[in-house]
Write a protein that holds these residues in place. Structure first.
Motif, PDB file in Angstrom:
ATOM      1  N   TYR B 297       0.839  -1.190   0.000  1.00 40.16           N
ATOM      2  CA  TYR B 297       0.000   0.000   0.000  1.00 40.16           C
ATOM      3  C   TYR B 297       0.875   1.241   0.000  1.00 40.16           C
ATOM      4  CZ  TYR B 297      -2.748   3.807   2.015  1.00 40.16           C
ATOM      5  OH  TYR B 297      -3.341   5.012   2.243  1.00 40.16           O
ATOM      6  N   TYR B 298       0.461   2.241  -0.756  1.00 40.27           N
ATOM      7  CA  TYR B 298       1.067   3.571  -0.663  1.00 40.27           C
ATOM      8  C   TYR B 298      -0.053   4.577  -0.476  1.00 40.27           C
ATOM      9  CZ  TYR B 298       5.048   1.151  -2.633  1.00 40.27           C
ATOM     10  OH  TYR B 298       6.051   0.260  -2.841  1.00 40.27           O
ATOM     11  N   ALA B 305     -11.552   3.346  -1.915  1.00 38.84           N
ATOM     12  CA  ALA B 305     -11.477   3.226  -0.456  1.00 38.84           C
ATOM     13  C   ALA B 305     -10.318   4.039   0.101  1.00 38.84           C
ATOM     14  CB  ALA B 305     -11.323   1.757  -0.061  1.00 38.84           C
ATOM     15  N   ASN B 306      -9.213   4.080  -0.664  1.00 34.62           N
ATOM     16  CA  ASN B 306      -8.045   4.800  -0.163  1.00 34.62           C
ATOM     17  C   ASN B 306      -8.274   6.299  -0.139  1.00 34.62           C
ATOM     18  OD1 ASN B 306      -5.438   5.087   0.821  1.00 34.62           O
ATOM     19  ND2 ASN B 306      -4.624   5.462  -1.236  1.00 34.62           N
ATOM     20  N   PRO B 326       1.844   0.002   7.175  1.00 36.67           N
ATOM     21  CA  PRO B 326       1.386  -0.567   8.450  1.00 36.67           C
ATOM     22  C   PRO B 326       0.179   0.177   9.018  1.00 36.67           C
ATOM     23  CG  PRO B 326       3.761  -0.208   8.467  1.00 36.67           C
ATOM     24  CD  PRO B 326       3.230   0.501   7.274  1.00 36.67           C
ATOM     25  N   ILE B 327       0.110   1.476   8.736  1.00 35.21           N
ATOM     26  CA  ILE B 327      -1.023   2.271   9.218  1.00 35.21           C
ATOM     27  C   ILE B 327      -2.308   1.742   8.584  1.00 35.21           C
ATOM     28  CG2 ILE B 327      -2.016   4.596   9.224  1.00 35.21           C
ATOM     29  CD1 ILE B 327       0.824   5.699   9.206  1.00 35.21           C
ATOM     30  N   GLU B 328      -2.202   1.447   7.287  1.00 36.90           N
ATOM     31  CA  GLU B 328      -3.360   0.922   6.568  1.00 36.90           C
ATOM     32  C   GLU B 328      -3.691  -0.500   7.030  1.00 36.90           C
ATOM     33  OE1 GLU B 328      -5.188  -1.166   2.995  1.00 36.90           O
ATOM     34  OE2 GLU B 328      -3.251  -1.521   3.903  1.00 36.90           O
ATOM     35  N   ALA B 363     -10.206  -3.015   0.945  1.00 31.21           N
ATOM     36  CA  ALA B 363      -9.347  -2.174   1.779  1.00 31.21           C
ATOM     37  C   ALA B 363      -8.814  -1.025   0.942  1.00 31.21           C
ATOM     38  CB  ALA B 363      -8.200  -3.013   2.312  1.00 31.21           C
ATOM     39  N   PRO B 364      -8.225  -0.023   1.604  1.00 22.88           N
ATOM     40  CA  PRO B 364      -7.575   1.053   0.846  1.00 22.88           C
ATOM     41  C   PRO B 364      -6.526   0.523  -0.137  1.00 22.88           C
ATOM     42  CG  PRO B 364      -7.815   1.709   3.132  1.00 22.88           C
ATOM     43  CD  PRO B 364      -8.288   0.289   3.044  1.00 22.88           C
TER      44      PRO B 364
END
Lengths: 374, 421
Positions: B297-298, B305-306, B326-328, B363-364
Motif C-alpha cells: 500500500y502507498y 477506499a483509499n 502498516p497504518i493501513e 481495503a484502501p
C-alpha cells in the motif's frame, strides 16, 4: 548490640526488646500478607506481584553493595539477564522437546551448540543462573577492586559491561535469540507453565526465595562481614590501614549481589515468559538502582519496598494513563529526590520521628547514609 | 540500627498493603468469573452494549514514532464503525495500553488486556520481537491478536491474524523484479535482528536459483548511525542493487551518508522494505528521491477506499500526517475483525476465527482476503519509487492479490528454510 553495657541498662534493654518485638511483628505481618495475597488477587495481579518480588531480590543485592558497601553498580541488568537466560535456555530446550530451538533453526544452525547442551538439566541451569553472574562479578571485581578502581570509575566500567553484553547477545542471534530473546516455553518439571496452579506455586517459591534472600542479607549485614562492608563505605583507607584487605570484601559482596540478581532473573523468566537483551540493557540497570534509591538505600526493607512500590506505580500509571504515564513516573522521582532523600523507608522514619523526637535523634546518629557513597 | 530496621520493615508492610489494596479492589469480582470466561466465551467483553478491544502499541520509547500512527488509524477505524452503529449493535470500546518498546512489557500488557479487561481481541505490535513476546500469552489465554506489520514469515500461530505482508508478498517478488529490471549483483544491508537476518537468508537462496549474485552482506546494530565503513564496502563491491532492510534511525544516517559519498540513486539502485511515507518524512525527500520500496500500500494507491481513508486520516490527525502500509494494515485489521464478528454473531475467539476464513474486504490497498489456512491476508504487491514530494509512484504491481505463503512452501528453493516446521 553490646552498646547497653553501662548506665541505663534496664531502659536500653526495654526499648531494645520492644523494638525487636515490633520489628518481628512487622516482618511476620509482611510475610502473612505475602502468603495471603493469592486469596485476594486475580491470577494476573498475582503474576505481576510475583514479578515485583523477583525485582525486590535484585534490589536487596544492590542494596548490599550500594547501600552498605558504597559501590554503585549500574550493571546489574547483566547479572539479572544472565540468570534469566540460564533459566530460559533450560525452558526452551524443554519446550523444544529434542528439536532445535526455533530461533536457531531460522538462523541457520543445524546442531545444538555445545554450551546449550548442559542446560537440558534443570539443576545445571539453576546453578549456572546463580554462579555465572557471581563468577562474572568476581572476575570484574578482581580486576577493579584489587587495582583500587572505585567510585565513578567502577560505575562506568559496569556500564561498559552492560553495553558489551547486550551487543554480544543481540549480535549472536543464532546462539542467543538476538533482540527477540528467548521465549515460547511450556513446561517446568513437567508441569505446564500456563496453568494457574503452577503460577501460584511459583509465586510461593518467589516469596520463599525473597524471604531467604532477605534473611541472608540481614545476616550478612549484621555479621562482622557487614561491619567491614560499612567501614569500607565510610573510609576505605582506614580499613586498609587497620589490616583488612577491602578488595576481598568488595569482591565477595559484589559476587553475592550478582548471584542474587541472577536468582531474581531466573524467577523473572518463570513469571514473565521471556528474556531478551532489552532486560539487561542500560535502562533496566539504572532502574534497578532507582528502586533502591527510592525505597531507601542502606535499609534492606527499603530496597524491597522500593522495588515493589515503584513497579506497582509504573504498572498502575501506565494502565490508567497510557499516553502520559512516563510523566507521572518522572514526577514521582522528582518528589522522592527532593522531599525524601532517604527514600520511602526514610519517610516512615520521619513520620515516626515527629511523634518520638528522641527516637529520631538516635536514628540520625546511627544512620549511615548521610554521605553519598559515590 | 534497630529502629531503622524496624521502620524499613514497617515501610515494606505498608507498601505491600497499599499495593494489594490497589490491585485488589477491581479484581475480586473479576476473579470469580475467571475460569468460566477463559474456557468458553468472552461474554463479559460484549455485555452491556459494549465490546471491549485492546490496542497495544509502543506509545513511549524508540518504537513510539512508528507505532503511534498505527494506533491512530486503529482508533479511527473504531470511531468509524461506532458511528455506523458498532458491531452486533454494540459500541466498540478501545482499551489502550503502552508496550513501551519493551518486549516483556508487551507480554505483560497483553496478559492484562485478555485476563483483566477481558477484551474480545487485541490489535497491536510492530517489531517481530514484540510479536514473539506476545505470542505465548495469546496461545495460553486463547486470545486473538491482529498484527499489522510486514514481517519475516516462518510463523503461523492459531491465535494471531497477520494483516501485514509475509515474505512472498514483499521480499520475494521485489527480488525477482530487481533481478529482471535492475541487475544481478546484490548487496544486502540490514539491521542486526531477526527480520533482516531471516529476510536475507531467504534472499540468498532466491539469488542462487534466479541467477543473481551476492556482492556482500552487512549488518549493523539497531540505532547504528555511522555508515562510512559500509559505504566503502559497497563502493568496493560495486553492486547493481542494495537491498536495504535497515530499520528506524539507521536509514536516515545511511541514506544521508550515501548521498554525501556522492552516490546517487542514478548510480546505484536501492530498494528498502522498511521505508514508507512516514520514514520519508523523517529522512528527507531530497535524499531518498529515486530509491525504491516494496509494500502493499502507498498513500498514492489509487482505489476509492483509499481516497476516503487518506482524507479522513488527515482530517482527524492533521494535514501534515501521511498514511503508510502498516497504518493501513492496522486499519484493515479493525474492519476485518468487525466483519468477522458480524458474520459469527459473537465475539468468541474460535467463532470469530472460523468466520474470518475467506472473508473479503475492499481495503484502501485494494481487495484483501483472509486466507483460512495461514490466517494471513491475500495482498497485492506493489513496488514504488520515491518522488520529490515524498510520495511513491507505483512502478510495478502483482495485478491480483498474492496468496500468503509464510513458510514459502510454494518455492522449491526455500525448502531448507522451512524444514524446521
Amino acid at each position: 548490640m553490646r552498646s547497653s553495657a553501662k548506665g541505663g541498662v534496664g531502659m536500653q534493654l526495654r526499648t531494645w526488646t520492644s523494638r525487636r518485638l515490633w520489628l518481628l511483628a512487622v516482618y511476620a505481618a509482611s510475610a502473612a500478607v505475602l502468603f495471603c495475597a493469592p486469596l485476594m488477587l486475580s491470577d494476573f495481579r498475582l503474576n505481576l506481584l510475583a514479578k515485583f518480588l523477583a525485582y525486590a531480590i535484585v534490589a536487596l543485592g544492590l542494596d548490599l553493595i550500594w547501600g552498605y558497601t558504597g559501590i554503585l553498580s549500574l550493571g546489574h541488568g547483566v547479572f539479572f539477564g544472565l540468570g534469566g537466560y540460564a533459566m530460559a535456555m533450560y525452558l526452551k530446550l524443554a519446550a523444544s522437546g529434542g528439536r532445535l530451538p526455533d530461533f536457531m533453526d531460522w538462523s541457520g544452525l543445524t546442531v545444538l551448540p555445545w554450551f546449550w547442551k548442559p542446560f537440558e538439566s534443570i539443576g545445571f541451569a539453576i546453578a549456572a543462573g546463580i554462579l555465572l553472574p557471581a563468577l562474572l562479578a568476581l572476575i570484574l571485581g578482581y580486576v577493579t577492586f584489587r587495582n583500587r578502581i572505585r567510585g565513578v570509575y567502577f560505575t562506568i566500567l559496569t556500564q561498559a559491561l552492560v553495553i558489551i553484553t547486550t551487543t554480544l547477545f543481540v549480535g549472536q542471534q543464532a546462539y542467543t535469540g538476538g533482540t527477540n530473546g528467548v521465549t515460547g516455553y511450556s513446561k517446568l518439571f513437567g508441569y505446564s507453565l500456563a496453568s494457574p496452579e503452577t503460577k501460584r506455586w511459583l509465586y510461593f517459591v518467589t516469596v520463599g526465595v525473597l524471604i531467604g534472600a532477605f534473611l541472608l542479607c540481614r545476616f550478612l549485614v549484621k555479621s562482622r562481614f557487614g561491619k567491614v562492608l560499612r567501614a569500607i563505605r565510610d573510609g576505605e583507607n582506614r580499613v586498609r590501614f587497620i589490616g583488612y584487605n577491602p578488595a576481598i570484601y568488595q569482591m565477595v559482596a559484589f559476587a553475592i549481589s550478582a548471584g542474587l540478581a541472577g536468582l531474581a532473573g531466573m524467577l523473572f523468566v518463570l513469571h514473565v515468559g521471556i528474556i531478551s537483551p532489552s532486560m539487561m540493557g542500560i535502562v533496566p540497570s539504572i532502574e534497578m538502582v532507582l528502586w533502591v534509591a527510592i525505597g531507601g538505600r542502606g535499609t534492606l526493607g527499603g530496597a524491597v519496598l522500593g522495588a515493589v512500590l515503584l513497579n506497582s506505580a509504573k504498572s498502575t500509571f501506565s494502565e490508567s494513563y497510557p499516553d502520559m504515564w512516563t510523566l507521572f513516573l518522572g514526577a514521582l522521582f522528582v518528589v522522592v529526590v527532593v522531599f525524601l532523600p532517604k527514600g520511602a523507608a526514610g519517610l516512615i522514619g520521619q513520620l515516626r520521628g515527629i511523634g518520638r523526637r528522641k527516637g529520631r535523634e538516635s536514628d540520625e546518629r546511627t544512620s549511615g547514609v548521610r554521605n553519598p557513597a559515590v | 540500627m534497630k529502629s531503622r530496621k524496624a521502620k524499613s520493615g514497617a515501610a515494606v508492610l505498608i507498601a505491600l498493603c497499599l499495593a494489594l489494596a490497589g490491585c485488589g479492589t477491581d479484581n475480586n469480582k473479576a476473579a470469580s468469573t475467571d475460569e468460566a470466561a477463559q474456557t468458553t466465551d468472552s461474554a463479559s467483553s460484549s455485555s452491556g452494549g459494549e465490546i471491549k478491544v485492546g490496542i497495544l502499541h509502543s506509545l513511549s520509547g524508540t518504537m513510539a514514532i512508528s507505532e503511534v500512527s498505527v494506533k491512530d488509524s486503529e482508533m479511527m477505524a473504531i470511531d468509524e464503525i461506532n458511528a455506523k452503529g458498532g458491531v452486533l449493535g454494540k459500541k466498540i470500546v478501545p482499551v489502550v495500553e503502552d508496550g513501551a518498546s519493551d518486549w516483556p512489557t508487551f507480554a505483560e500488557k497483553a496478559r492484562k488486556l485478555i485476563s483483566e479487561d477481558k477484551v474480545a481481541t487485541v490489535f497491536g505490535g510492530w517489531t517481530s520481537s514484540s510479536r514473539k513476546a506476545m505470542l505465548p500469552v495469546f496461545e495460553e489465554l486463547k486470545g486473538l491478536l491482529w498484527y499489522p506489520v510486514q514481517y519475516e514469515g516462518l510463523e503461523q500461530s492459531p491465535y494471531i491474524m497477520y494483516t501485514g505482508a509475509t515474505t512472498n508478498q514483499q521480499i520475494v517478488p521485489a527480488v525477482s523484479w530487481l533481478l529482471q529490471n535492475k541487475g544481478k549483483k546484490f548487496f544486502l544491508l540490514g539491521s542486526d535482528y531477526v527480520f533482516p537476518r531471516t529476510a536475507n537468508k531467504i534472499i540468498k537462496e532466491q539469488l542462487k536459483v534466479e541467477g543473481g549474485e551476492l556482492a556482500g552482506e552487512e549488518y549493523t546494530p539497531l540505532g547504528h548511525t555511522d555508515y562510512a565503513t559500509v559505504i566503502a564496502k559497497i563502493k568496493e563491491a560495486k553492486p547493481d542493487v542494495v537491498f536495504n532492510t535497515l530499520n528506524g534511525d539507521s536509514n536516515v544516517a545511511f541514506f544521508k551518508q550515501l548521498k554525501d559519498a556522492g552516490i546517487t540513486s542514478k548510480d546505484l539502485t536501492t530498494l528498502s522494505v522498511s521505508v514508507a511515507e512516514e520514514e520519508i518524512r523523517g529522512i528527507g525527500t531530497d535524499v531518498l528521491a529515486g530509491t525504491y520500496a516494496a509494500w502493499n500500500y502507498y498513500q498514492t494507491t489509487d482505489t476509492p477506499a483509499n481516497k476516503t481513508f487518506v482524507e479522513n486520516y488527515k482530517k482527524k490527525y492533521g494535514e501534515d500526517r501521511v498514511t503508510a502500509d502498516p497504518i493501513e494494515a492496522g486499519y484493515d485489521a479493525v474492519y476485518l475483525w468487525a466483519a468477522a464478528v458480524e458474520k459469527a454473531g459473537s465475539t468468541d475467539v474460535e467463532k470469530v476465527k472460523n468466520a474470518a476464513k475467506g472473508l473479503e474486504w475492499d481495503a484502501p490497498e485494494g481487495k484483501v482476503k483472509i486466507d483460512g489456512d495461514t490466517q494471513h491476508l491475500y495482498k497485492t504487491v506493489r513496488i514504488g519509487e520515491v518522488q520529490t514530494d515524498g510520495q511513491f509512484k507505483e512502478v510495478w504491481n502483482s495485478g491480483d492479490p498474492v496468496k500468503p505463503d509464510p513458510f514459502l512452501k510454494g518455492y522449491t528453493w526455500a525448502a531448507s528454510l522451512s524444514e524446521g516446521k
